[in-house]
Design a protein around this motif. Structure first.
Motif, PDB file in Angstrom:
ATOM      1  N   ASN A  60     -45.977 107.439 -21.687  1.00  0.00           N
ATOM      2  CA  ASN A  60     -47.292 108.080 -21.592  1.00  0.00           C
ATOM      3  C   ASN A  60     -47.300 109.514 -22.069  1.00  0.00           C
ATOM      4  O   ASN A  60     -46.399 110.293 -21.755  1.00  0.00           O
ATOM      5  CB  ASN A  60     -47.782 108.064 -20.139  1.00  0.00           C
ATOM      6  N   GLU A  64     -44.780 114.451 -22.256  1.00  0.00           N
ATOM      7  CA  GLU A  64     -44.777 112.993 -22.135  1.00  0.00           C
ATOM      8  C   GLU A  64     -43.847 112.565 -21.011  1.00  0.00           C
ATOM      9  O   GLU A  64     -42.882 113.252 -20.698  1.00  0.00           O
ATOM     10  CB  GLU A  64     -44.309 112.357 -23.451  1.00  0.00           C
ATOM     11  N   ARG A  98     -59.519 109.948 -26.910  1.00  0.00           N
ATOM     12  CA  ARG A  98     -59.624 109.247 -25.616  1.00  0.00           C
ATOM     13  C   ARG A  98     -59.085 110.037 -24.413  1.00  0.00           C
ATOM     14  O   ARG A  98     -58.456 109.465 -23.530  1.00  0.00           O
ATOM     15  CB  ARG A  98     -58.876 107.911 -25.684  1.00  0.00           C
ATOM     16  N   ALA A  99     -59.305 111.348 -24.381  1.00  0.00           N
ATOM     17  CA  ALA A  99     -58.793 112.137 -23.255  1.00  0.00           C
ATOM     18  C   ALA A  99     -59.612 111.844 -22.002  1.00  0.00           C
ATOM     19  O   ALA A  99     -60.816 111.594 -22.075  1.00  0.00           O
ATOM     20  CB  ALA A  99     -58.860 113.615 -23.576  1.00  0.00           C
ATOM     21  N   SER A 100     -58.965 111.839 -20.849  1.00  0.00           N
ATOM     22  CA  SER A 100     -59.689 111.639 -19.599  1.00  0.00           C
ATOM     23  C   SER A 100     -60.251 112.948 -19.099  1.00  0.00           C
ATOM     24  O   SER A 100     -61.172 112.986 -18.305  1.00  0.00           O
ATOM     25  CB  SER A 100     -58.763 111.104 -18.513  1.00  0.00           C
ATOM     26  N   ARG A 101     -59.622 114.031 -19.577  1.00  0.00           N
ATOM     27  CA  ARG A 101     -59.998 115.316 -19.045  1.00  0.00           C
ATOM     28  C   ARG A 101     -59.713 116.374 -20.112  1.00  0.00           C
ATOM     29  O   ARG A 101     -58.756 116.242 -20.871  1.00  0.00           O
ATOM     30  CB  ARG A 101     -59.108 115.563 -17.830  1.00  0.00           C
ATOM     31  N   LEU A 154     -49.108 112.807 -21.443  1.00  0.00           N
ATOM     32  CA  LEU A 154     -49.926 113.284 -20.329  1.00  0.00           C
ATOM     33  C   LEU A 154     -50.782 114.483 -20.702  1.00  0.00           C
ATOM     34  O   LEU A 154     -51.955 114.536 -20.382  1.00  0.00           O
ATOM     35  CB  LEU A 154     -49.014 113.619 -19.142  1.00  0.00           C
ATOM     36  N   LYS A 160     -46.165 110.860 -12.871  1.00  0.00           N
ATOM     37  CA  LYS A 160     -47.619 110.930 -12.693  1.00  0.00           C
ATOM     38  C   LYS A 160     -48.096 112.375 -12.594  1.00  0.00           C
ATOM     39  O   LYS A 160     -47.417 113.212 -12.027  1.00  0.00           O
ATOM     40  CB  LYS A 160     -48.010 110.210 -11.399  1.00  0.00           C
ATOM     41  N   TRP A 214     -53.691 112.325 -21.728  1.00  0.00           N
ATOM     42  CA  TRP A 214     -54.592 112.214 -20.581  1.00  0.00           C
ATOM     43  C   TRP A 214     -55.410 113.499 -20.453  1.00  0.00           C
ATOM     44  O   TRP A 214     -56.598 113.461 -20.232  1.00  0.00           O
ATOM     45  CB  TRP A 214     -53.791 111.939 -19.307  1.00  0.00           C
ATOM     46  N   ILE A 215     -54.738 114.627 -20.621  1.00  0.00           N
ATOM     47  CA  ILE A 215     -55.445 115.906 -20.565  1.00  0.00           C
ATOM     48  C   ILE A 215     -55.307 116.627 -21.896  1.00  0.00           C
ATOM     49  O   ILE A 215     -54.212 116.743 -22.448  1.00  0.00           O
ATOM     50  CB  ILE A 215     -54.869 116.814 -19.457  1.00  0.00           C
ATOM     51  N   ALA A 242     -64.562 111.847 -20.960  1.00  0.00           N
ATOM     52  CA  ALA A 242     -63.690 112.937 -20.512  1.00  0.00           C
ATOM     53  C   ALA A 242     -64.404 113.804 -19.485  1.00  0.00           C
ATOM     54  O   ALA A 242     -65.603 114.035 -19.596  1.00  0.00           O
ATOM     55  CB  ALA A 242     -63.271 113.791 -21.705  1.00  0.00           C
ATOM     56  N   ALA A 278     -53.776 110.720 -12.563  1.00  0.00           N
ATOM     57  CA  ALA A 278     -53.652 110.000 -13.832  1.00  0.00           C
ATOM     58  C   ALA A 278     -53.041 108.625 -13.586  1.00  0.00           C
ATOM     59  O   ALA A 278     -52.122 108.490 -12.823  1.00  0.00           O
ATOM     60  CB  ALA A 278     -52.764 110.769 -14.781  1.00  0.00           C
TER      61      ALA A 278
END
Ligand SMILES: [Zn+2]
Ligand SMILES: [Zn+2]
Length: 351
Positions: free
Chosen positions: A164, A160, A230-233, A166, A312, A188-189, A260, A351
């Motif tokens: 956020n 984190e 809700r992962a982006s990747r 990460l 980031k 995020w990932i 994702a 991200a």
């Protein structure tokens, strides 16, 4: 925050998990070491005379694909290690647990490090300004004690920065449990879980056996679990010819349908038979990043590097090359996610 970025290498180890994080102090923090024959072992052996220090090795659980390389690493490199974190994931006397634990114990007896239990609330690393941290959010003591199999008690480690979350490493947890643990602050990932084949995601055989109602309910739960994540990747660390039919294409599609972008370390039969057959790598991420190559399998993304700078996450420069190559595959499961279509690479991955 210091200028030195954190370097996060998700290694291609075939069927298994291994992430090597280079801290700003230049020491390594390793989350899972991969199976026996993990490229990490060769990589360390080849750097015997370099001043590499390992601040911690953290095992999400002691299954062979996550912890199998530990005995070799301890045997050769215990004097470089400053801490081992593991948990009790089976009977204390189970031979497999004893094998991993005894090898860890050897270094503790030698006075090189202490073994600590992976348990929620623990901080594994924090930067000087306390902006970024790696910590354990699962399992609690009771969850660890009550678990009935090793995957069920997988540790969940998160990176984190500020508010956020990460990156999340949920090991081999079930999808629904991973989601429940992570949903309050989605990452995020997402790494995995369980090599893209979460054990609560029904296999074809299970689908056939289950009643339509049961199956429908399960799929509703799984969809809700992925929605909450809700992962982006997602990075799926998976071996080409694994016996477990990982990853499950349905799970990858579910991730993609929620936006994702899915990236697999190795090519599997669900993407393309031909290339697997001829061992034609899509992209050898490990070689490009100067990491050891996996001893088995055909790489798709191969290893992947992320940098954490000023809060980031920035991916390495090979993402676009990988997308281009993936678009040549017959049935690309990788990168089905939002925004990508054939001939339309994504301009920005930050991200
Ligand atoms: Zn496992
Ligand atoms: Zn595993």
């Amino acid at each position: 925050m210091s200028d030195t970025p954190l370097e996060i290498d998700c290694w291609d180890v075939g069927q298994g998990d291994c992430t090597v994080i280079k801290l700003p102090s230049a020491k390594l923090l390793i989350i899972d070491v991969g199976p026996r024959g993990s490229p990490l072992v060769d990589w360390l052996n080849e750097r015997r005379h370099e001043p590499i220090r390992i601040e911690a090795i953290v095992l999400t659980h002691n299954d062979a694909d996550h912890a199998g390389a530990l005995p070799s690493i301890i045997m050769e490199h215990k004097s470089r290690i400053e801490g081992i974190w593991m948990l009790l994931d089976r009977e204390v006397n189970a031979p497999h647990f004893q094998k991993i634990f005894r090898s860890a114990l050897e270094g503790e007896h030698g006075g090189f490090y202490r073994i600590r239990r992976v348990e929620n609330g623990q901080t594994l690393w924090e930067d000087e300004t306390r902006q970024s941290r790696l910590h354990v959010i699962y399992p609690g003591f009771s969850q660890n004690i009550q678990a009935t199999d090793p995957n069920e008690t997988s540790g969940v480690i998160v990176l984190e920065s500020g508010e956020n979350r990460l990156v999340a490493w949920p090991g081999d947890l079930e999808l629904r449990t991973a989601s429940a643990v992570l949903a309050s602050k989605p990452p995020w990932i997402l790494i995995g879980p369980h090599h893209g084949g979460p054990s609560d995601y029904p296999t074809k055989a299970v689908r056939k056996r289950q009643s339509t109602d049961d199956l429908r309910n399960r799929m509703v739960e799984l969809r809700a679990a992925v929605e909450a994540l809700r992962a982006s990747r997602a990075y799926i660390s998976v071996g080409t010819k694994n016996r477990y039919h990982h990853p499950r294409p349905g799970y990858l599609r579910l991730l993609a349908s929620q936006g994702a972008r899915v990236v697999c370390s190795q090519l599997t039969f669900c993407c393309e038979r031909e290339r697997v057959h001829y061992n034609a790598h899509v992209l050898q991420g490990s070689a490009l990043l100067g990491l050891g190559p996996a001893r088995t399998g055909t790489s798709c993304r191969g290893s992947m590097r992320l940098f954490l700078r000023d809060g980031k996450l920035i991916p390495d420069e090979f993402d676009l090359v990988h997308i281009e190559r993936v678009s040549e595959l017959l049935r690309p499961q990788c990168l089905r996610g939002a925004g990508w279509s054939r001939g339309n690479p994504l301009p920005n991955f930050t991200a």
